[in-house]
Design a protein around this motif. Structure first.
Motif, PDB file in Angstrom:
ATOM      1  N   ILE A 159       0.849  -1.179   0.000  1.00  0.00           N
ATOM      2  CA  ILE A 159       0.000   0.000   0.000  1.00  0.00           C
ATOM      3  C   ILE A 159       0.887   1.230   0.000  1.00  0.00           C
ATOM      4  O   ILE A 159       1.758   1.368   0.855  1.00  0.00           O
ATOM      5  N   ARG A 169      -3.069  10.145   1.285  1.00  0.00           N
ATOM      6  CA  ARG A 169      -3.916   9.245   0.505  1.00  0.00           C
ATOM      7  C   ARG A 169      -3.278   7.868   0.413  1.00  0.00           C
ATOM      8  O   ARG A 169      -2.075   7.749   0.152  1.00  0.00           O
ATOM      9  N   SER A 200      -3.169   4.031  -1.377  1.00  0.00           N
ATOM     10  CA  SER A 200      -3.405   3.464  -2.708  1.00  0.00           C
ATOM     11  C   SER A 200      -4.553   2.445  -2.713  1.00  0.00           C
ATOM     12  O   SER A 200      -5.035   2.063  -3.781  1.00  0.00           O
ATOM     13  N   GLN A 201      -4.971   2.015  -1.535  1.00  0.00           N
ATOM     14  CA  GLN A 201      -6.160   1.189  -1.390  1.00  0.00           C
ATOM     15  C   GLN A 201      -6.727   1.436   0.000  1.00  0.00           C
ATOM     16  O   GLN A 201      -6.045   2.036   0.849  1.00  0.00           O
ATOM     17  N   SER A 202      -7.918   0.968   0.251  1.00  0.00           N
ATOM     18  CA  SER A 202      -8.553   1.239   1.531  1.00  0.00           C
ATOM     19  C   SER A 202      -7.763   0.638   2.699  1.00  0.00           C
ATOM     20  O   SER A 202      -7.330  -0.513   2.650  1.00  0.00           O
ATOM     21  N   THR A 205      -9.407   5.724   2.047  1.00  0.00           N
ATOM     22  CA  THR A 205      -8.178   6.078   1.342  1.00  0.00           C
ATOM     23  C   THR A 205      -7.735   7.523   1.546  1.00  0.00           C
ATOM     24  O   THR A 205      -6.642   7.886   1.119  1.00  0.00           O
ATOM     25  N   HIS A 231       0.446   3.862   7.526  1.00  0.00           N
ATOM     26  CA  HIS A 231      -0.663   2.909   7.680  1.00  0.00           C
ATOM     27  C   HIS A 231      -0.178   1.670   8.405  1.00  0.00           C
ATOM     28  O   HIS A 231       1.009   1.293   8.329  1.00  0.00           O
ATOM     29  N   TYR A 275      -2.481  -1.172   8.260  1.00  0.00           N
ATOM     30  CA  TYR A 275      -3.620  -2.007   7.877  1.00  0.00           C
ATOM     31  C   TYR A 275      -3.193  -3.436   7.570  1.00  0.00           C
ATOM     32  O   TYR A 275      -3.864  -4.403   7.928  1.00  0.00           O
TER      33      TYR A 275
END
Lengths: 120, 107
Positions: free
Chosen positions: B2, B24, B26-28, B69, B90, B92
């Motif tokens: 990501i 931002r 690049s994916q959720s 995002t 992130h 995630y």
């Protein structure tokens, strides 16, 4: 009170293997949910996540560096060791270790960092 | 992996200004995002985690928002101590990644 401190060589030659030790206090890597990660920052540049090891010995690595990295823990000494093989001048950076846990995940406590220069 | 993209890269502002930095993914990443502040020669310090939760001891002029995002870090009234570089990160999924940083400079 959680503290971490990085130690290791300040200068390594190209192609050599770098070994860095993170010595910590205030928590134990035998405690469920605890992790220690490594992050680096070349001079004047952004932070880069390198690797992470958890209490259960699960390990995670940056894909771009995975072939060169190793991470181990010694719970009796409260230490985590990061090795990076085949060092290159572009690996010159300040290397940080940091604490996280599976209840928070983000890095909530950081070591002071150690600058490693790669030069012949 | 990501990718995390911050904007702007550099921001010039005055004391008292309201400042907003965008990050931002690049994916959720749901809300699995932290913001760090780093002053020159110093260690990064977490300001916000889980996109909008203020770390203990962080002044209330800092706030975070967003999910999925797009995320923002806002400083409601910039203080002299806030001139620094800010990074999003992130957590995630592995590998975790940082944004490239936003330097907040004195105008």
């Amino acid at each position: 009170q959680i503290t971490l401190k990085e130690s290791g060589p300040t200068l390594v030659k190209p192609t050599q293997t770098l070994t860095l030790t993170c010595t910590f206090s205030g928590f134990s890597l035998s405690m469920s949910g605890v992790g220690v990660g490594w992050i680096r920052q070349p001079p004047g540049k952004a932070l880069e996540w390198l690797a992470l090891i958890y209490w259960n010995d699960n390990k995670y690595f940056s894909p771009s560096l995975k072939s060169r990295l190793s991470i181990t823990k010694d719970t009796s000494k409260n230490q985590v060791v990061l090795t990076m093989a085949n060092m290159d001048p572009v690996d010159t950076a300040t290397y940080y270790c940091a604490h996280n846990s599976v209840t928070s995940y983000y890095f909530d406590h950081w070591g002071q960092g150690t600058l490693v220069t790669v030069s012949s | 992996d990501i990718q995390m993209t911050q904007s702007p890269s550099t921001l010039s502002a005055s004391v008292g200004d309201r400042v907003t930095i965008t990050c931002r993914a690049s994916q959720s990443i749901s809300n699995w995002l932290a913001w760090y502040q780093q002053k020159p020669g110093k260690v990064p310090n977490v300001l916000i985690y889980k996109a909008s939760t203020l770390e203990d001891g962080v002044p209330s002029r800092f706030s975070g928002s967003g999910s999925g995002t797009e995320f923002t870090l806002t400083i409601s009234s910039l203080q002299p101590d806030d001139f620094a570089t800010y990074y999003c990160q992130h957590y995630y999924s592995y590998p975790w990644t940082f944004g490239q940083g936003t330097k907040v400079e004195i105008k």
